[in-house]
Design a protein around this motif. Structure first.
Motif, PDB file in Angstrom:
ATOM      1  N   ASP A   4       0.814  -1.211   0.000  1.00 20.97           N
ATOM      2  CA  ASP A   4       0.000   0.000   0.000  1.00 20.97           C
ATOM      3  C   ASP A   4       0.852   1.268   0.000  1.00 20.97           C
ATOM      4  O   ASP A   4       0.325   2.367  -0.161  1.00 20.97           O
ATOM      5  CB  ASP A   4      -0.927   0.012   1.215  1.00 20.97           C
ATOM      6  N   ARG A   5       2.145   1.099   0.215  1.00 24.43           N
ATOM      7  CA  ARG A   5       3.090   2.221   0.263  1.00 24.43           C
ATOM      8  C   ARG A   5       2.669   3.257   1.300  1.00 24.43           C
ATOM      9  O   ARG A   5       2.526   4.445   1.016  1.00 24.43           O
ATOM     10  CB  ARG A   5       3.261   2.860  -1.118  1.00 24.43           C
ATOM     11  N   ILE A   6       2.486   2.763   2.511  1.00 19.46           N
ATOM     12  CA  ILE A   6       2.154   3.645   3.623  1.00 19.46           C
ATOM     13  C   ILE A   6       2.980   3.268   4.850  1.00 19.46           C
ATOM     14  O   ILE A   6       3.485   2.143   4.964  1.00 19.46           O
ATOM     15  CB  ILE A   6       0.656   3.591   3.999  1.00 19.46           C
ATOM     16  N   ALA A   7       3.125   4.213   5.732  1.00 22.27           N
ATOM     17  CA  ALA A   7       3.653   3.972   7.069  1.00 22.27           C
ATOM     18  C   ALA A   7       2.647   4.527   8.063  1.00 22.27           C
ATOM     19  O   ALA A   7       2.028   5.566   7.815  1.00 22.27           O
ATOM     20  CB  ALA A   7       5.004   4.636   7.260  1.00 22.27           C
ATOM     21  N   VAL A   8       2.475   3.835   9.178  1.00 21.57           N
ATOM     22  CA  VAL A   8       1.621   4.305  10.259  1.00 21.57           C
ATOM     23  C   VAL A   8       2.524   4.558  11.454  1.00 21.57           C
ATOM     24  O   VAL A   8       3.242   3.654  11.900  1.00 21.57           O
ATOM     25  CB  VAL A   8       0.524   3.287  10.610  1.00 21.57           C
ATOM     26  N   VAL A   9       2.507   5.795  11.949  1.00 28.41           N
ATOM     27  CA  VAL A   9       3.470   6.184  12.975  1.00 28.41           C
ATOM     28  C   VAL A   9       2.801   6.974  14.083  1.00 28.41           C
ATOM     29  O   VAL A   9       1.750   7.586  13.893  1.00 28.41           O
ATOM     30  CB  VAL A   9       4.612   7.026  12.374  1.00 28.41           C
ATOM     31  N   GLU A  10       3.449   6.973  15.240  1.00 25.92           N
ATOM     32  CA  GLU A  10       3.064   7.854  16.330  1.00 25.92           C
ATOM     33  C   GLU A  10       3.758   9.205  16.150  1.00 25.92           C
ATOM     34  O   GLU A  10       4.735   9.322  15.404  1.00 25.92           O
ATOM     35  CB  GLU A  10       3.432   7.216  17.668  1.00 25.92           C
ATOM     36  N   PRO A  11       3.277  10.241  16.832  1.00 28.80           N
ATOM     37  CA  PRO A  11       3.771  11.594  16.554  1.00 28.80           C
ATOM     38  C   PRO A  11       5.214  11.852  16.955  1.00 28.80           C
ATOM     39  O   PRO A  11       5.863  12.755  16.414  1.00 28.80           O
ATOM     40  CB  PRO A  11       2.820  12.496  17.341  1.00 28.80           C
ATOM     41  N   GLY A  12       5.741  11.067  17.910  1.00 36.22           N
ATOM     42  CA  GLY A  12       7.099  11.313  18.393  1.00 36.22           C
ATOM     43  C   GLY A  12       8.188  10.688  17.557  1.00 36.22           C
ATOM     44  O   GLY A  12       9.383  10.820  17.887  1.00 36.22           O
ATOM     45  N   VAL A  13       7.831  10.023  16.471  1.00 34.47           N
ATOM     46  CA  VAL A  13       8.840   9.415  15.601  1.00 34.47           C
ATOM     47  C   VAL A  13       9.672  10.516  14.955  1.00 34.47           C
ATOM     48  O   VAL A  13       9.139  11.466  14.380  1.00 34.47           O
ATOM     49  CB  VAL A  13       8.176   8.536  14.525  1.00 34.47           C
ATOM     50  N   VAL A  14      10.979  10.389  15.029  1.00 32.75           N
ATOM     51  CA  VAL A  14      11.873  11.372  14.418  1.00 32.75           C
ATOM     52  C   VAL A  14      11.899  11.168  12.906  1.00 32.75           C
ATOM     53  O   VAL A  14      11.919  10.034  12.416  1.00 32.75           O
ATOM     54  CB  VAL A  14      13.285  11.259  15.017  1.00 32.75           C
ATOM     55  N   ASN A  15      11.892  12.260  12.172  1.00 38.93           N
ATOM     56  CA  ASN A  15      11.823  12.203  10.714  1.00 38.93           C
ATOM     57  C   ASN A  15      12.902  11.297  10.127  1.00 38.93           C
ATOM     58  O   ASN A  15      12.615  10.433   9.285  1.00 38.93           O
ATOM     59  CB  ASN A  15      11.958  13.632  10.164  1.00 38.93           C
ATOM     60  N   ALA A  16      14.143  11.466  10.552  1.00 39.50           N
ATOM     61  CA  ALA A  16      15.237  10.670   9.987  1.00 39.50           C
ATOM     62  C   ALA A  16      15.098   9.193  10.332  1.00 39.50           C
ATOM     63  O   ALA A  16      15.477   8.330   9.535  1.00 39.50           O
ATOM     64  CB  ALA A  16      16.576  11.205  10.482  1.00 39.50           C
ATOM     65  N   VAL A  17      14.568   8.894  11.517  1.00 38.28           N
ATOM     66  CA  VAL A  17      14.364   7.493  11.906  1.00 38.28           C
ATOM     67  C   VAL A  17      13.354   6.832  10.978  1.00 38.28           C
ATOM     68  O   VAL A  17      13.558   5.698  10.515  1.00 38.28           O
ATOM     69  CB  VAL A  17      13.895   7.413  13.374  1.00 38.28           C
ATOM     70  N   LEU A  18      12.273   7.538  10.669  1.00 38.26           N
ATOM     71  CA  LEU A  18      11.290   7.005   9.738  1.00 38.26           C
ATOM     72  C   LEU A  18      11.905   6.825   8.354  1.00 38.26           C
ATOM     73  O   LEU A  18      11.705   5.787   7.704  1.00 38.26           O
ATOM     74  CB  LEU A  18      10.079   7.933   9.649  1.00 38.26           C
ATOM     75  N   SER A  19      12.647   7.809   7.896  1.00 37.44           N
ATOM     76  CA  SER A  19      13.249   7.741   6.564  1.00 37.44           C
ATOM     77  C   SER A  19      14.155   6.525   6.438  1.00 37.44           C
ATOM     78  O   SER A  19      14.123   5.816   5.421  1.00 37.44           O
ATOM     79  CB  SER A  19      14.037   9.021   6.274  1.00 37.44           C
ATOM     80  N   ARG A  20      14.953   6.264   7.450  1.00 45.68           N
ATOM     81  CA  ARG A  20      15.863   5.114   7.395  1.00 45.68           C
ATOM     82  C   ARG A  20      15.103   3.798   7.493  1.00 45.68           C
ATOM     83  O   ARG A  20      15.479   2.807   6.863  1.00 45.68           O
ATOM     84  CB  ARG A  20      16.900   5.234   8.508  1.00 45.68           C
ATOM     85  N   ALA A  21      14.035   3.790   8.259  1.00 46.56           N
ATOM     86  CA  ALA A  21      13.257   2.557   8.403  1.00 46.56           C
ATOM     87  C   ALA A  21      12.567   2.178   7.099  1.00 46.56           C
ATOM     88  O   ALA A  21      12.568   1.007   6.699  1.00 46.56           O
ATOM     89  CB  ALA A  21      12.228   2.716   9.524  1.00 46.56           C
ATOM     90  N   VAL A  22      11.977   3.138   6.413  1.00 51.87           N
ATOM     91  CA  VAL A  22      11.283   2.809   5.167  1.00 51.87           C
ATOM     92  C   VAL A  22      12.280   2.518   4.052  1.00 51.87           C
ATOM     93  O   VAL A  22      11.983   1.756   3.118  1.00 51.87           O
ATOM     94  CB  VAL A  22      10.300   3.920   4.750  1.00 51.87           C
ATOM     95  N   ASP A  23      13.483   3.087   4.148  1.00 53.66           N
ATOM     96  CA  ASP A  23      14.521   2.815   3.153  1.00 53.66           C
ATOM     97  C   ASP A  23      14.879   1.334   3.130  1.00 53.66           C
ATOM     98  O   ASP A  23      15.201   0.774   2.064  1.00 53.66           O
ATOM     99  CB  ASP A  23      15.756   3.658   3.463  1.00 53.66           C
ATOM    100  N   GLU A  24      14.795   0.672   4.276  1.00 55.16           N
ATOM    101  CA  GLU A  24      15.091  -0.754   4.336  1.00 55.16           C
ATOM    102  C   GLU A  24      14.092  -1.584   3.540  1.00 55.16           C
ATOM    103  O   GLU A  24      14.357  -2.730   3.187  1.00 55.16           O
ATOM    104  CB  GLU A  24      15.095  -1.227   5.801  1.00 55.16           C
TER     105      GLU A  24
END
Length: 455
Positions: free
Chosen positions: A103-123
């Motif tokens: 679906d090309r989505i991520a579901v996150v809580e508000p405190g997730v750091v932008n760079a942490v999300l970027s690296r996680a989806v890059d995997e």
């Protein structure tokens, strides 16, 4: 105060509350200068949606204002505390709940750091494009609250374009779900977009469904030196007019280049009046950069240097990301503007800012998301010098006035907060302001959500 703490503790663990005045004072403000900040009664760090709901029910019952916060990297005072408020810090709600490659989505809580999300989806071979300069520390909740942008907006767009759905705790503690997980959806009013950029004035975002893109090829960057900012802006106009779609198109003026070199020893060319960075993440970035190089030379570039490797490109991008930090070292304080104008007026905006700096006898460095027309004039001043502080504030206001005169907006991505309240009213006009205040009243009839911000 005792009643407030007692009620909060009925639904929160003791370690979720901070009452030590020395510690709560550190949550009093974000990174903006010239913005009033009060003293919070208590700082709450919830970990669950239910805990946030409990805080809001308590605040409603006792008529206590609530100021939501992320990492406090904001530049408009939107996260500043008000006297006697509950500071609701969401940094502990930092889970990535789902990454869905189909679906090309991520579901996150508000405190997730932008760079942490970027690296996680890059995997997963995916890409989350919004990347503010503070991406290593800023949170997704804060990005949503201020509708943040970043370096790659010229091709990929801003935060609002990637928020598909939200879970929001309303002022009275009710839970609202907006938007969707699907690629398309037009059912009802677009409440999701309403919350993006609302600076915590309509509700507390506790979960977000974010759109992702396939990971693009590694980008290559070109650096072009210009004898004037106007020549660099002419090159920007030529690049866009010819139909190119760079993944990044940034300008750093001479003051910014010098500051970055002094801070980090980056070896940027100090003889330049304006440095233009252009990047492509296309299948053939070398050919695209060659075409842009020709346009830069035609616009008067004194030297054009394309990066040969991804490592060289990363170095140039790091120099740009350090711009605001570097300018903060020029004097004891800064005021960072984010006026956005039509691309065709960008040269006038930068030249006009230089004239304002000369008029007030101040150092004002400018870096810009040139492809968007989004400028960041940084007014550097000695906050202990009353006269210089006055001139800094006057120059800041004149820069915003110039932006409006050129058909622009007072904020492209930093938000309004406390800093630009008066200017928001000027930009919107009385009819739009009345309607926006009515919307806020509908969501927060008691006026307890982030009072004193926006308008």
């Amino acid at each position: 105060m005792d009643d407030l703490l007692e009620r909060l503790l009925t639904g929160l663990p003791a370690d979720a509350l901070i009452t030590d005045p020395d510690v709560t004072a550190s949550y009093g403000r974000d990174m903006a200068s010239f913005c009033e900040a009060g003293t919070p009664a208590v700082v709450v760090l919830p970990r669950t949606v239910e805990q946030v709901q409990h805080v809001m029910r308590t605040a409603t019952a006792l008529r206590v204002p609530v100021v939501p916060q992320g990492a406090r990297t904001g530049l408009s005072g939107a996260a500043n505390a008000s006297d006697g408020c509950i500071v609701l810090s969401l940094v502990k709600m930092d889970r990535i709940l789902e990454i869905n490659p189909v679906d090309r989505i991520a579901v996150v809580e508000p405190g997730v750091v932008n760079a942490v999300l970027s690296r996680a989806v890059d995997e997963h071979g995916l890409y989350y494009p919004p990347d503010p300069s503070s991406w290593e520390t800023c949170t997704i909740g804060g990005n949503i609250g201020t509708a943040s942008g970043g370096l790659c907006c010229v091709k990929y767009g801003v935060t609002a374009e990637y928020v598909l759905g939200l879970t929001v705790v309303l002022a009275d503690g009710r839970l609202l779900n907006t938007g969707r997980r699907t690629a398309k959806g037009v059912a009802g009013y677009d409440l999701t977009r309403l919350f993006v950029g609302s600076e915590g004035s309509l509700g507390i975002v506790v979960e977000a469904v974010l759109a992702l893109k396939p990971r693009p090829p590694a980008q290559l960057v070109l650096a072009a030196e210009f004898p004037s900012a106007r020549a660099a802006c002419d090159a920007v106009c030529a690049i866009m007019e010819r139909g190119h779609t760079p993944s990044l198109l940034e300008i750093m003026d001479r003051t910014t280049v010098h500051a970055v070199n002094k801070l980090a020893g980056m070896g940027l060319p100090e003889s330049t009046e304006a440095l233009l960075l252009c990047a492509f993440d296309t299948p053939d970035p070398v050919a695209d950069l060659a075409a842009v190089a020709g346009l830069c030379e035609a616009a008067g570039a004194s030297e054009v240097v394309p990066a040969d490797t991804a490592a060289e490109s990363d170095m140039l991008l790091q120099a740009r990301r350090l711009s605001l930090t570097a300018l903060e070292t020029v004097k004891s304080a800064t005021m960072i503007d984010d006026v956005c104008v039509p691309r065709s007026r960008l040269g006038e905006m930068i030249d006009g800012t230089a004239a304002i700096a000369e008029k007030h006898g101040l150092v004002i460095g400018v870096c810009a998301h040139a492809g968007d027309g989004n400028t960041h004039p940084v007014v550097c001043f000695d906050h202990l010098d009353p006269d210089e502080s006055r001139r800094a504030r006057e120059s800041f206001d004149e820069i915003m006035a110039l932006g409006l005169e050129l058909g622009g907006t007072i904020t492209g991505e930093h938000g309004v907060g406390v800093l630009k309240k008066e200017w928001l009213a000027r930009e919107l006009g009385p009819v739009a302001l009345e309607l926006q205040r009515g919307i806020r009243q509908t969501f927060d009839p008691l006026g307890i959500l982030n009072p004193g911000k926006l308008f």
